[in-house]
Design an enzyme around this catalytic site. Structure first.
Site, PDB file in Angstrom:
ATOM      1  N   GLU A  70      13.078  -1.099  -7.097  1.00  0.00           N
ATOM      2  CA  GLU A  70      12.466  -2.398  -7.375  1.00  0.00           C
ATOM      3  C   GLU A  70      11.905  -2.447  -8.796  1.00  0.00           C
ATOM      4  O   GLU A  70      11.911  -3.487  -9.448  1.00  0.00           O
ATOM      5  CB  GLU A  70      11.341  -2.678  -6.368  1.00  0.00           C
ATOM      6  CG  GLU A  70      11.797  -2.880  -4.931  1.00  0.00           C
ATOM      7  CD  GLU A  70      12.276  -4.299  -4.656  1.00  0.00           C
ATOM      8  OE1 GLU A  70      12.699  -4.992  -5.602  1.00  0.00           O
ATOM      9  OE2 GLU A  70      12.235  -4.704  -3.486  1.00  0.00           O
ATOM     10  N   ARG A 126      11.855   5.818  -4.724  1.00  0.00           N
ATOM     11  CA  ARG A 126      13.101   5.525  -5.437  1.00  0.00           C
ATOM     12  C   ARG A 126      12.849   5.315  -6.927  1.00  0.00           C
ATOM     13  O   ARG A 126      13.684   5.673  -7.761  1.00  0.00           O
ATOM     14  CB  ARG A 126      13.749   4.290  -4.816  1.00  0.00           C
ATOM     15  CG  ARG A 126      14.182   4.503  -3.372  1.00  0.00           C
ATOM     16  CD  ARG A 126      14.600   3.202  -2.719  1.00  0.00           C
ATOM     17  NE  ARG A 126      15.042   3.420  -1.349  1.00  0.00           N
ATOM     18  CZ  ARG A 126      15.460   2.465  -0.543  1.00  0.00           C
ATOM     19  NH1 ARG A 126      15.490   1.214  -0.971  1.00  0.00           N
ATOM     20  NH2 ARG A 126      15.859   2.739   0.686  1.00  0.00           N
ATOM     21  N   LYS A 151       3.027  -0.824 -10.059  1.00  0.00           N
ATOM     22  CA  LYS A 151       3.142   0.619  -9.808  1.00  0.00           C
ATOM     23  C   LYS A 151       4.602   1.063  -9.767  1.00  0.00           C
ATOM     24  O   LYS A 151       4.921   2.210 -10.102  1.00  0.00           O
ATOM     25  CB  LYS A 151       2.384   0.998  -8.533  1.00  0.00           C
ATOM     26  CG  LYS A 151       2.932   0.418  -7.238  1.00  0.00           C
ATOM     27  CD  LYS A 151       3.955   1.309  -6.569  1.00  0.00           C
ATOM     28  CE  LYS A 151       4.628   0.631  -5.403  1.00  0.00           C
ATOM     29  NZ  LYS A 151       5.666   1.485  -4.775  1.00  0.00           N
ATOM     30  N   GLY A 168       0.825  -1.202   0.000  1.00  0.00           N
ATOM     31  CA  GLY A 168       0.000   0.000   0.000  1.00  0.00           C
ATOM     32  C   GLY A 168       0.857   1.248   0.000  1.00  0.00           C
ATOM     33  O   GLY A 168       2.088   1.182   0.043  1.00  0.00           O
TER      34      GLY A 168
END
Length: 326
Positions: free
Chosen positions: A275, A254, A190, A135
């Site tokens: 990521e 990031r 996302k 979230g």
């Protein structure tokens, strides 16, 4: 169901330390595991983690380098990055009691296997019970006790509810669901889309372009999520749309920061893990396997792999055939 009072967080980075604070504020007995013995000793002695400067660690949190400490926990939270989660879980597995809930908190897809984090748990620790926490949440906000809402998913609704009550507080508000895959798709996709949003900002393409990119990116997220069995309400909730909005609008992200650097033509930040950069190729492989079109994510992957310039990617997106919205 037995009481869930003892919680171990695996990974003493910024996110793991923040989650240890969440559990402590919820009144739990908390152990924070650091892979590096020297780091564990330093954090334990100073009650300060250099990854979260200026935010003292709760006095009740035990910091350890002993992975066996997780064996006595009622809940284990994996706070290692997505591409390192399998190693952490494999190391942990021999010390876990059968049926222990193991909550993944990384947002990504394992490169090479296309496995989601709960699938990694199932493979590396088959006697554990996987769950996922995701979230709109930054480690610094969570560590400071600022109001945060997230989604916590497990296949067993009773377990999901129990985990919510074990971690929830006035400042940290988890919402439960059984839609594990929907939560995982939102968190993984996302991150990739946030890189695209950052590129728009770095290239100074304007607020209108950023809004369009974010919205069309969300459409891609929903298409893939539904194709993988996720539910629409999950994808439009905290772990999908909510996290996308946060990640596409704040330099604390990031992935967003990486995109800004790329858009400006600056070197990518080497001291910050993105990521999304690791997830992009795995996300596209997953989409291709389900015949889902993801042009924005595809552009990001091509840019990161050096197959396409940013200007070329923008031109490709802006010259796609006109079509109905959806």
């Amino acid at each position: 169901m037995k009481p869930l009072n003892r919680i171990c967080v695996i990974g003493a980075g910024a996110w793991g330390t923040a989650l240890a604070g969440v559990a402590a504020r919820a009144g739990r007995e908390v152990t924070l595991y650091a892979r590096d013995a020297a780091a564990a000793a330093q954090i334990s002695a100073t009650r300060d983690n250099p990854r979260l400067p200026g935010i003292p660690l709760d006095r009740g949190i035990v910091v350890t380098h002993d992975i066996a400490a997780a064996g006595s926990s009622d809940i284990v939270i994996i706070a290692a990055p997505a591409q390192h989660s399998r190693t952490a879980i494999t190391t942990l597995a021999p010390h876990l009691s059968p049926g222990t809930p193991v909550i993944a908190s990384a947002k990504g897809i394992e490169h090479g296997t296309r496995r989601f984090m709960t699938e990694v748990i199932e493979e590396a620790a088959p006697h554990a019970v996987p769950a996922i926490l995701s979230g709109p949440s930054f480690a610094d906000d969570v560590a400071r006790g600022l109001p945060t809402a997230v989604t916590l998913a497990a296949k067993d609704e009773a377990l999901a509810i129990a985990l919510v009550h074990a971690l929830g507080s006035a400042a940290f508000r988890p919402y439960h669901t059984t839609d594990v895959r929907g939560v995982e798709i939102g968190g993984a996709a996302k991150n990739v889309l946030a890189i695209a949003a950052g590129i728009v900002v770095g290239k100074q393409l304007g607020a209108s372009a950023l809004a369009a990119l974010t919205t069309r990116g969300f459409s891609e997220l929903v298409r893939l999520g539904c194709a993988c069995g996720g539910r629409g309400e999950t994808l439009a909730g905290l772990s999908g749309l909510g996290d996308l909005i946060l990640t596409c609008s704040s330099p604390q992200s990031r992935n967003f920061s990486l995109g800004i650097a790329l858009g400006r033509g600056d070197p990518a930040p080497r001291d910050k893990l993105s990521e999304g950069a690791h997830t992009a190729p795995a996300l596209l492989e997953l989409a291709a396997a389900r015949d889902v079109e993801m042009p924005v994510a595809q552009a990001v992957a091509a840019i990161l792999a050096g197959r396409l310039t940013i200007d070329g990617a923008i031109d490709n997106l802006l010259t796609r055939p006109f079509r109905g919205e959806g």
